[in-house]
Motif scaffolding. Structure first.
Motif, PDB file in Angstrom:
ATOM      1  N   UNK A  45       0.822  -1.218   0.000  1.00 25.06           N
ATOM      2  CA  UNK A  45       0.000   0.000   0.000  1.00 25.06           C
ATOM      3  C   UNK A  45       0.852   1.263   0.000  1.00 25.06           C
ATOM      4  N   UNK A  46       2.182   1.080  -0.069  1.00 23.38           N
ATOM      5  CA  UNK A  46       3.143   2.192  -0.131  1.00 23.38           C
ATOM      6  C   UNK A  46       3.150   3.039   1.135  1.00 23.38           C
ATOM      7  N   UNK A  47       2.729   2.442   2.251  1.00 23.60           N
ATOM      8  CA  UNK A  47       2.776   3.143   3.529  1.00 23.60           C
ATOM      9  C   UNK A  47       4.202   3.132   4.065  1.00 23.60           C
ATOM     10  N   UNK A  48       4.917   2.052   3.807  1.00 23.12           N
ATOM     11  CA  UNK A  48       6.280   1.926   4.304  1.00 23.12           C
ATOM     12  C   UNK A  48       7.161   1.215   3.288  1.00 23.12           C
ATOM     13  N   UNK A  49       8.462   1.301   3.525  1.00 24.79           N
ATOM     14  CA  UNK A  49       9.436   0.590   2.709  1.00 24.79           C
ATOM     15  C   UNK A  49      10.364  -0.200   3.622  1.00 24.79           C
ATOM     16  N   UNK A  50      10.889  -1.312   3.085  1.00 21.61           N
ATOM     17  CA  UNK A  50      11.825  -2.130   3.835  1.00 21.61           C
ATOM     18  C   UNK A  50      13.208  -2.060   3.189  1.00 21.61           C
TER      19      UNK A  50
END
Length: 274
Positions: free
Chosen positions: A95-100
């Motif tokens: 959902x493009x809320x975060x990146x790893x």
């Protein structure tokens, strides 16, 4: 080390401002969490809530411009169901809320950063380059617009990278070098045609992460029973890491190097048996 680890000093680390885009109720929870001890604010039932709390508690690091990040191991320390954590991280990532990000620590470490924070980090890189009067920074705009927005994995191949960047214009090898030198990409050792996405300016923090882990484990291992009350331990300050004790405790508990034991007096942190 010149001084004994047992001389660790009380923590004086400051907390970062909260995420002002959070919902009012969530803002209140985040604000309240900052005044609670680790023991009072140790477990969560929701991954996103845990991420927001830990983001708010990320220590302020002097002379290092890095946005808050959370280690995957820290989430494992606070949410019992690891499958739930992995599932919810994957959903938030898509959902493009975060990146790893795969961290270059020599271990299987992964950092999690909210996408907005990561974009702010990229902007810092651009501003620094502009201040140094570096020319032709167009590739960074292409990177933000076409690569970050469409490639959500922790790595990317050379051909795919060039293909996405070419949506902005003609790509040269020197453009890839610009992204690597800026700390946005790291070439993989086992396959030079693959890159890890990386967090710029994080190098000194990762060094502190590794040193802090060793210092904390050594400190506890020197104690008679290799343990200490969490409430007491949290007040100590590590000498070799810019990260605070709470950050390291969550990490080492989640990775299995430390464990917690509930007693009538409170939580005890103990070195895990081999």
């Amino acid at each position: 080390m010149n001084k004994k680890i047992s001389e660790l000093e009380p923590s004086t680390s400051r907390k970062r401002p909260r995420d002002r885009e959070s919902e009012p109720e969530l803002e209140d929870d985040v604000e309240n969490s900052r005044s609670l001890s680790l023991e009072e604010n140790f477990t969560f039932s929701d991954t996103l809530m845990a991420l927001r709390m830990m983001r708010a508690q990320f220590p302020r690091i002097e002379k290092v411009s890095v946005e808050p990040f959370v280690l995957q191991s820290q989430l494992y320390s606070s949410i019992k169901d690891r499958t739930q954590v992995d599932r919810e991280i994957e959903s938030l990532r898509r959902d493009k809320v975060l990146r790893m990000f795969k961290l270059n620590t020599g271990q299987d470490d992964h950092a999690i950063m909210f996408t907005d924070d990561y974009l702010n980090q990229v902007e810092r890189v651009l501003r620094r380059m502009e201040e140094k009067k570096q020319t032709d920074l167009t590739v960074f705009e292409w990177f933000k617009m076409y690569v970050i927005q469409s490639k959500l994995d922790i790595s990317i191949g050379h051909q795919e990278l060039c293909s996405l960047l070419s949506l902005g214009g003609k790509v040269k090898e020197e453009n890839i070098s610009q992204l690597i030198n800026a700390g946005l990409l790291i070439r993989q050792l086992i396959d030079e045609n693959m890159y890890w996405f990386s967090i710029p300016n994080i190098g000194s923090v990762l060094k502190g992460l590794s040193q802090g882990r060793k210092e904390l484990l050594s400190f506890l291992s020197r104690r008679k029973y290799k343990e200490m009350m969490m409430a007491t331990l949290e007040k100590k300050r590590l000498r070799l890491s810019p990260l605070d004790m709470r950050f390291h405790l969550r990490d080492l508990i989640g990775s299995g190097h430390l464990k917690t034991v509930q007693t009538p007096s409170g939580l005890i942190v103990r070195v895990a048996k081999d």
